[in-house]
Design a protein around this motif. Structure first.
Motif, PDB file in Angstrom:
ATOM      1  N   PRO A   1     -33.428 -14.563 -33.721  1.00 52.87           N
ATOM      2  CA  PRO A   1     -33.770 -15.202 -35.000  1.00 52.87           C
ATOM      3  C   PRO A   1     -32.567 -15.679 -35.810  1.00 52.87           C
ATOM      4  O   PRO A   1     -32.641 -16.670 -36.518  1.00 52.87           O
ATOM      5  N   ARG A   2     -31.448 -15.010 -35.746  1.00 53.46           N
ATOM      6  CA  ARG A   2     -30.291 -15.402 -36.571  1.00 53.46           C
ATOM      7  C   ARG A   2     -29.081 -15.718 -35.691  1.00 53.46           C
ATOM      8  O   ARG A   2     -27.950 -15.372 -35.999  1.00 53.46           O
ATOM      9  N   ALA A   3     -29.332 -16.424 -34.610  1.00 51.66           N
ATOM     10  CA  ALA A   3     -28.255 -16.758 -33.676  1.00 51.66           C
ATOM     11  C   ALA A   3     -27.337 -17.828 -34.265  1.00 51.66           C
ATOM     12  O   ALA A   3     -27.701 -18.545 -35.206  1.00 51.66           O
ATOM     13  N   ARG A   4     -26.144 -17.941 -33.691  1.00 54.67           N
ATOM     14  CA  ARG A   4     -25.184 -18.959 -34.085  1.00 54.67           C
ATOM     15  C   ARG A   4     -24.688 -19.678 -32.834  1.00 54.67           C
ATOM     16  O   ARG A   4     -24.612 -19.103 -31.746  1.00 54.67           O
ATOM     17  N   TRP A   5     -24.320 -20.959 -33.019  1.00 51.06           N
ATOM     18  CA  TRP A   5     -23.888 -21.785 -31.907  1.00 51.06           C
ATOM     19  C   TRP A   5     -22.563 -22.460 -32.276  1.00 51.06           C
ATOM     20  O   TRP A   5     -22.555 -23.497 -32.960  1.00 51.06           O
ATOM     21  N   PRO A   6     -21.452 -21.888 -31.847  1.00 50.55           N
ATOM     22  CA  PRO A   6     -20.146 -22.459 -32.189  1.00 50.55           C
ATOM     23  C   PRO A   6     -19.997 -23.879 -31.634  1.00 50.55           C
ATOM     24  O   PRO A   6     -20.469 -24.186 -30.534  1.00 50.55           O
ATOM     25  N   ARG A   7     -19.333 -24.717 -32.397  1.00 46.54           N
ATOM     26  CA  ARG A   7     -19.031 -26.085 -31.952  1.00 46.54           C
ATOM     27  C   ARG A   7     -17.605 -26.103 -31.427  1.00 46.54           C
ATOM     28  O   ARG A   7     -16.652 -25.852 -32.155  1.00 46.54           O
ATOM     29  N   GLN A   8     -17.468 -26.414 -30.139  1.00 41.64           N
ATOM     30  CA  GLN A   8     -16.162 -26.420 -29.503  1.00 41.64           C
ATOM     31  C   GLN A   8     -15.580 -27.838 -29.505  1.00 41.64           C
ATOM     32  O   GLN A   8     -16.275 -28.793 -29.171  1.00 41.64           O
ATOM     33  N   GLN A   9     -14.321 -27.955 -29.846  1.00 41.00           N
ATOM     34  CA  GLN A   9     -13.645 -29.243 -29.813  1.00 41.00           C
ATOM     35  C   GLN A   9     -13.102 -29.488 -28.406  1.00 41.00           C
ATOM     36  O   GLN A   9     -12.458 -28.609 -27.811  1.00 41.00           O
ATOM     37  N   VAL A  10     -13.387 -30.677 -27.861  1.00 44.54           N
ATOM     38  CA  VAL A  10     -12.996 -31.004 -26.488  1.00 44.54           C
ATOM     39  C   VAL A  10     -12.212 -32.310 -26.495  1.00 44.54           C
ATOM     40  O   VAL A  10     -12.629 -33.286 -27.125  1.00 44.54           O
ATOM     41  N   GLU A  11     -11.073 -32.327 -25.808  1.00 45.25           N
ATOM     42  CA  GLU A  11     -10.294 -33.550 -25.631  1.00 45.25           C
ATOM     43  C   GLU A  11     -10.795 -34.280 -24.384  1.00 45.25           C
ATOM     44  O   GLU A  11     -10.796 -33.717 -23.281  1.00 45.25           O
ATOM     45  N   LEU A  12     -11.237 -35.511 -24.571  1.00 42.16           N
ATOM     46  CA  LEU A  12     -11.787 -36.283 -23.463  1.00 42.16           C
ATOM     47  C   LEU A  12     -10.760 -37.194 -22.811  1.00 42.16           C
ATOM     48  O   LEU A  12     -10.778 -37.394 -21.598  1.00 42.16           O
ATOM     49  N   GLY A  13      -9.872 -37.776 -23.612  1.00 44.09           N
ATOM     50  CA  GLY A  13      -8.919 -38.731 -23.069  1.00 44.09           C
ATOM     51  C   GLY A  13      -9.411 -40.158 -23.235  1.00 44.09           C
ATOM     52  O   GLY A  13     -10.440 -40.437 -23.864  1.00 44.09           O
ATOM     53  N   GLY A  14      -8.680 -41.092 -22.638  1.00 47.39           N
ATOM     54  CA  GLY A  14      -9.001 -42.503 -22.835  1.00 47.39           C
ATOM     55  C   GLY A  14     -10.047 -43.038 -21.885  1.00 47.39           C
ATOM     56  O   GLY A  14     -10.726 -44.020 -22.193  1.00 47.39           O
ATOM     57  N   GLU A  15     -10.172 -42.449 -20.705  1.00 46.68           N
ATOM     58  CA  GLU A  15     -11.120 -42.958 -19.703  1.00 46.68           C
ATOM     59  C   GLU A  15     -11.840 -41.766 -19.070  1.00 46.68           C
ATOM     60  O   GLU A  15     -11.206 -40.855 -18.531  1.00 46.68           O
ATOM     61  N   TRP A  16     -13.155 -41.750 -19.138  1.00 45.68           N
ATOM     62  CA  TRP A  16     -13.900 -40.584 -18.668  1.00 45.68           C
ATOM     63  C   TRP A  16     -15.373 -40.919 -18.454  1.00 45.68           C
ATOM     64  O   TRP A  16     -15.877 -41.950 -18.925  1.00 45.68           O
ATOM     65  N   SER A  17     -16.027 -40.026 -17.775  1.00 44.80           N
ATOM     66  CA  SER A  17     -17.494 -40.053 -17.647  1.00 44.80           C
ATOM     67  C   SER A  17     -18.008 -38.645 -17.884  1.00 44.80           C
ATOM     68  O   SER A  17     -17.461 -37.676 -17.337  1.00 44.80           O
ATOM     69  N   LEU A  18     -19.056 -38.526 -18.697  1.00 48.45           N
ATOM     70  CA  LEU A  18     -19.684 -37.239 -18.982  1.00 48.45           C
ATOM     71  C   LEU A  18     -21.090 -37.223 -18.381  1.00 48.45           C
ATOM     72  O   LEU A  18     -21.874 -38.152 -18.618  1.00 48.45           O
TER      73      LEU A  18
END
Length: 423
Positions: A333-350
């Motif tokens: 009921p009182r969960a938390r979801w941290p937001r992680q910062q991610v470096e992608l770079g100039g050219e990528w596919s997710l």
């Protein structure tokens, strides 16, 4: 030669020991002893005679008769294939304004039986109207002939069977088309106007003949230029789970445009799930990612969901960090979801995906593909020159082949691509 119509007493259900139910299947199938004709006529003078009738196999067509509609209803058992109705029979309730009131009553009483209208040769207009109302054919009393009547019975039975089959096919097609239109309307339309990112997706519900399952995804670009994407999975595979998935997707889109992100967004989605789920056991996994306007950085939130796969030039495909994820929505009921910062770079596919892509079996045993197996598979496919939609199609197809057939779980995969080779 002509024979008098045999009078058969209507047997009440109490005497027969069983209810005289309407047939559940279309009539018209010759059952062992051949066809049975029910004649409904009121002939006090016993003047009407019937020729001896034979079916296509040379078997005698059984004839039973009823003097009125009450008797007819009792005699209308499963083995009756065709009804010969005298249009001169008094209408139920004494209705004298409608000459075809009796026929309409019989058609309502026996919607799955073939009906032949019997009338005098001078009533050609009435006979034609009887066919328009629903009778399969009409016959004139003065022209009752063994060959003509036998053929009319057989044709009427087959025509009724064809009519029923066609109606069922049409209803089935209309129902399928309505469901398809509804489910297509519930599938997302990415809103990426103004973004340089390329988008591709593949979606296969686990339910047979369905377009929508419990997996859901969406992608939008907000006015500040940030591209938001998400993918999720409601536990279960039925229509209730599919409906809940649609509700969560629509709520995510609305909340994203309202400016919510990260933990605040997922906490609100959990409230939506708790209010809308049909059972407290239901939960949903979710992965959200927000990509900065310059496309080089992203914020990642995981709620019990597999981490996305990223590919970049000169580096092997790998999973984004997943150590700091939170629980699936609806579990705590009182969960938390941290937001992680991610470096992608100039050219990528997710590549974002649901667990249907990684939980398929490998061969005949119980071994699953898993995330590691999926990563190796995608690395190999990229080495073969596959990108964009071709890559997604190849990934889903290979997972199905490894499983030895159709996957039982829903599968959703989406790809966001920046720079490099096109799709």
């Amino acid at each position: 030669m002509p024979v008098p119509i045999p009078r058969q007493r209507a047997v009440p259900a109490a005497e027969s020991g069983q209810a005289q139910a309407m047939p559940a299947q279309p009539t018209g199938t010759e059952i062992n002893g051949g066809l049975t004709l029910l004649v409904i006529e009121d002939d006090p003078a016993e003047a009407l005679t019937m020729p001896e009738l034979l079916d296509a196999a040379g078997k005698a067509i059984r004839i039973r008769t009823a003097r009125n509609l009450t008797e007819a209803e009792r005699l209308l058992t499963d083995d009756v294939h065709c009804i010969l109705l005298d249009l001169a029979l008094p209408a139920p309730g004494g209705d004298t304004d409608d000459e075809l009131a009796t026929l309409r009553h019989v058609l309502r009483l026996a919607p799955r039986h073939a009906v032949l209208a019997l009338t005098a040769s001078g009533d050609i207009d009435l006979a034609g109207e009887a066919v328009r109302v629903g009778a399969q054919d009409y016959l004139f009393r003065e022209e009752l002939d063994a060959r003509l009547l036998s053929r009319a019975i057989r044709y009427a039975v087959e025509r009724k069977r064809a009519d029923i089959a066609q109606r069922q096919l049409t209803e089935s097609k209309l129902h399928a088309q309505e469901n398809a239109r509804l489910e297509r309307g519930l599938l997302p339309t990415p809103l990426l106007d103004g973004s340089q990112l390329r988008f591709a997706a593949r979606y296969r519900p686990g339910r047979s003949r369905a377009l929508l399952g419990g997996d859901f995804y969406d992608t939008v670009r907000t006015p500040d230029g940030t591209v938001h994407a998400m993918i999720g999975d409601v536990c279960g595979h039925g229509p209730d789970e599919a409906a809940l998935g649609v509700e969560l997707r629509i709520a995510w889109r609305a909340l994203t445009f309202a400016g919510l992100c990260g933990d605040e967004l997922l906490s609100t989605l959990q409230q939506v799930l708790e209010h809308e789920r049909p059972d407290e056991e239901i939960f949903a996994t979710l992965c959200t990612i927000d990509i900065s306007p310059d496309g080089r950085r992203a914020g990642l939130c995981l709620a019990g969901h597999p981490s996305p796969l990223i590919t970049r030039p000169g580096r092997p495909a790998e999973l984004l960090p997943y150590e700091n994820g939170g629980p699936a929505l609806g579990l705590l009921p009182r969960a938390r979801w941290p937001r992680q910062q991610v470096e992608l770079g100039g050219e990528w596919s997710l590549m974002l995906y649901t667990d249907g892509l990684i939980e398929g079996r490998i061969g005949q045993g119980n071994q699953r593909l898993g995330q590691d197996g999926m990563v190796e598979m995608v690395r190999r496919q990229i080495a073969d020159g596959l990108h964009g939609e071709e890559l997604l199609e190849a990934a889903v197809s290979e997972v199905r082949e490894l499983n030895g057939g159709e996957l039982t779980d829903d599968v959703a995969v989406l790809l966001l691509d920046r720079g490099g080779r096109g799709r």
